[in-house]
Write a protein that holds these residues in place. Structure first.
Motif, PDB file in Angstrom:
ATOM      1  N   ILE A  55       0.827  -1.207   0.000  1.00  0.00           N
ATOM      2  CA  ILE A  55       0.000   0.000   0.000  1.00  0.00           C
ATOM      3  C   ILE A  55       0.864   1.260   0.000  1.00  0.00           C
ATOM      4  N   VAL A  56       1.852   1.308   0.879  1.00  0.00           N
ATOM      5  CA  VAL A  56       2.680   2.519   0.956  1.00  0.00           C
ATOM      6  C   VAL A  56       3.607   2.638  -0.253  1.00  0.00           C
ATOM      7  N   SER A  57       3.783   1.535  -1.011  1.00  0.00           N
ATOM      8  CA  SER A  57       4.630   1.572  -2.203  1.00  0.00           C
ATOM      9  C   SER A  57       3.881   2.041  -3.446  1.00  0.00           C
ATOM     10  N   ASP A  58       2.573   2.223  -3.341  1.00  0.00           N
ATOM     11  CA  ASP A  58       1.768   2.695  -4.468  1.00  0.00           C
ATOM     12  C   ASP A  58       2.177   4.132  -4.807  1.00  0.00           C
ATOM     13  N   ASN A  59       2.747   4.322  -5.977  1.00  0.00           N
ATOM     14  CA  ASN A  59       3.278   5.631  -6.356  1.00  0.00           C
ATOM     15  C   ASN A  59       2.214   6.703  -6.533  1.00  0.00           C
ATOM     16  N   SER A  60       0.955   6.305  -6.710  1.00  0.00           N
ATOM     17  CA  SER A  60      -0.105   7.310  -6.865  1.00  0.00           C
ATOM     18  C   SER A  60      -0.604   7.831  -5.524  1.00  0.00           C
ATOM     19  N   VAL A  61      -0.226   7.157  -4.443  1.00  0.00           N
ATOM     20  CA  VAL A  61      -0.669   7.548  -3.106  1.00  0.00           C
ATOM     21  C   VAL A  61       0.368   8.466  -2.467  1.00  0.00           C
ATOM     22  N   ASP A  62      -0.019   9.700  -2.207  1.00  0.00           N
ATOM     23  CA  ASP A  62       0.893  10.653  -1.570  1.00  0.00           C
ATOM     24  C   ASP A  62       0.843  10.570  -0.052  1.00  0.00           C
ATOM     25  N   ALA A  63      -0.324  10.222   0.506  1.00  0.00           N
ATOM     26  CA  ALA A  63      -0.458  10.160   1.959  1.00  0.00           C
ATOM     27  C   ALA A  63      -1.618   9.261   2.346  1.00  0.00           C
ATOM     28  N   LEU A  64      -1.538   8.739   3.562  1.00  0.00           N
ATOM     29  CA  LEU A  64      -2.581   7.878   4.128  1.00  0.00           C
ATOM     30  C   LEU A  64      -2.916   8.415   5.511  1.00  0.00           C
ATOM     31  N   ILE A  65      -4.146   8.859   5.695  1.00  0.00           N
ATOM     32  CA  ILE A  65      -4.593   9.292   7.025  1.00  0.00           C
ATOM     33  C   ILE A  65      -4.970   8.025   7.783  1.00  0.00           C
ATOM     34  N   LYS A  79       4.703   8.406   4.388  1.00  0.00           N
ATOM     35  CA  LYS A  79       3.367   8.636   3.821  1.00  0.00           C
ATOM     36  C   LYS A  79       2.264   8.489   4.866  1.00  0.00           C
ATOM     37  N   VAL A  80       2.540   7.800   5.941  1.00  0.00           N
ATOM     38  CA  VAL A  80       1.518   7.509   6.949  1.00  0.00           C
ATOM     39  C   VAL A  80       1.385   8.688   7.910  1.00  0.00           C
ATOM     40  N   LYS A  81       0.194   9.251   7.943  1.00  0.00           N
ATOM     41  CA  LYS A  81      -0.104  10.389   8.813  1.00  0.00           C
ATOM     42  C   LYS A  81      -1.050   9.899   9.914  1.00  0.00           C
ATOM     43  N   PRO A  82      -0.569   9.764  11.148  1.00  0.00           N
ATOM     44  CA  PRO A  82      -1.342   9.089  12.193  1.00  0.00           C
ATOM     45  C   PRO A  82      -2.411   9.951  12.856  1.00  0.00           C
ATOM     46  N   ALA A  83      -3.561   9.329  13.092  1.00  0.00           N
ATOM     47  CA  ALA A  83      -4.632   9.929  13.894  1.00  0.00           C
ATOM     48  C   ALA A  83      -4.883   9.001  15.077  1.00  0.00           C
ATOM     49  N   TYR A  84      -5.017   9.556  16.246  1.00  0.00           N
ATOM     50  CA  TYR A  84      -5.170   8.756  17.461  1.00  0.00           C
ATOM     51  C   TYR A  84      -6.541   8.973  18.089  1.00  0.00           C
ATOM     52  N   GLY A  85      -7.137   7.864  18.558  1.00  0.00           N
ATOM     53  CA  GLY A  85      -8.458   7.963  19.176  1.00  0.00           C
ATOM     54  C   GLY A  85      -8.957   6.617  19.646  1.00  0.00           C
ATOM     55  N   TYR A  86     -10.276   6.518  19.811  1.00  0.00           N
ATOM     56  CA  TYR A  86     -10.927   5.284  20.280  1.00  0.00           C
ATOM     57  C   TYR A  86     -12.203   5.079  19.478  1.00  0.00           C
ATOM     58  N   HIS A  87     -12.226   4.023  18.683  1.00  0.00           N
ATOM     59  CA  HIS A  87     -13.371   3.753  17.816  1.00  0.00           C
ATOM     60  C   HIS A  87     -14.602   3.435  18.660  1.00  0.00           C
ATOM     61  N   PRO A  88     -15.750   4.053  18.344  1.00  0.00           N
ATOM     62  CA  PRO A  88     -16.923   3.901  19.197  1.00  0.00           C
ATOM     63  C   PRO A  88     -17.680   2.581  19.061  1.00  0.00           C
ATOM     64  N   GLU A  89     -17.416   1.816  18.009  1.00  0.00           N
ATOM     65  CA  GLU A  89     -18.176   0.575  17.821  1.00  0.00           C
ATOM     66  C   GLU A  89     -17.591  -0.567  18.659  1.00  0.00           C
ATOM     67  N   GLN A  90     -17.398  -0.285  19.946  1.00  0.00           N
ATOM     68  CA  GLN A  90     -16.906  -1.253  20.923  1.00  0.00           C
ATOM     69  C   GLN A  90     -17.294  -0.734  22.300  1.00  0.00           C
TER      70      GLN A  90
END
Length: 253
Positions: A22-32, A53-64
């Motif tokens: 996924i991160v090697s895909d040349n068309s992908v500039d960034a991944l949130i 390329k990986v831009k991290p977001a931190y939190g807690y998914h509500p479906e749990q």
């Protein structure tokens, strides 16, 4: 090469080999890359350190289940310590689908979400939201209460009245590959302003229609963009440019 940003992906849930692809895909500039819980946050942080390329977001998914008080305190403390590394607070929100399966109280989730909103405002970060249908007005009210304007409702679905409220507030939404075959999403794309749209995969969540049986990757976004261009009656090149610009705008610090 047409450049894309995946505005919402659970990258840490993929196998290592698939992450590299996924991160090697040349068309992908960034991944949130959003997170599910504290362990997920830590893994997402590792991936961000490994792959620019990986831009991290931190939190807690509500479906749990709502975590215990100590777990919440540990997560918020960890997020505070790493606030300068993260691009957004997320994924957070309300448990719409879990409530379809279980008889649970919404109030603890609202209280937890408000804590995330308060911190997103304090840290000057956008917030990535899981909120659909009747849950969305509740979330909008919390955002308005705390004057948090940079809000991203991922894979949003909801009634026309709520959509209008979100547009007036300048909230962004992102579209998944199901735009190719879901009439509800197609109607939403037609209604929502182009300058508030983004694209995502929510990978590794699987899709149907032309993607049935295929692993979800950012390559699917190119098909989504072609469909959005058709629905918006706009040149594909202009859609690529607008979606890319929108994503940079909300996730710039």
């Amino acid at each position: 090469m047409k450049r894309i940003i995946d505005a919402h992906i659970h990258l840490e849930q993929y196998d290592e080999k698939d992450i590299v692809n996924i991160v090697s895909d040349n068309s992908v500039d960034a991944l949130i890359a959003v997170s599910w819980d504290l362990d997920s946050c830590k893994r997402t942080r590792e991936l961000a350190q490994q792959f620019p390329k990986v831009k991290p977001a931190y939190g807690y998914h509500p479906e749990q289940s709502v975590p215990a008080e100590k777990e919440i305190a540990d997560l918020l403390s960890w997020m505070d310590h790493h606030q300068h590394e993260m691009i957004a607070v997320g994924e957070v929100g309300l448990p719409y689908y879990l409530r379809r399966k279980e008889d649970i109280s919404l109030e603890p989730y609202i209280e937890l979400l408000e804590q995330f909103i308060i911190r997103a405002k304090k840290w000057d970060k956008p917030i990535v939201l899981h909120a659909v249908y009747e849950d969305t007005p509740v979330v909008c009210s919390l955002l308005e209460k705390h004057s948090l304007e940079k809000a991203h409702f991922h894979w949003f679905k909801g009634e026309k009245k709520t959509v209008g409220r979100m547009i007036r507030n300048g909230y962004y939404i992102s579209v998944t590959p199901d735009v190719l075959y879901e009439m509800e999403i197609q109607k939403l794309v037609c209604q929502y302003p182009l300058d508030l749209l983004m694209v995502e995969t929510d990978g590794p969540w699987p899709f149907e229609g032309p993607f049935s049986g295929r692993q979800t990757t950012p390559q699917m976004i190119h098909f989504s963009i072609e469909k959005i261009a058709e629905l918006k009656k706009t040149r594909v090149e202009d859609i690529y440019s607008a979606l890319y610009k929108n994503t940079l705008e909300i996730f710039s610090n």
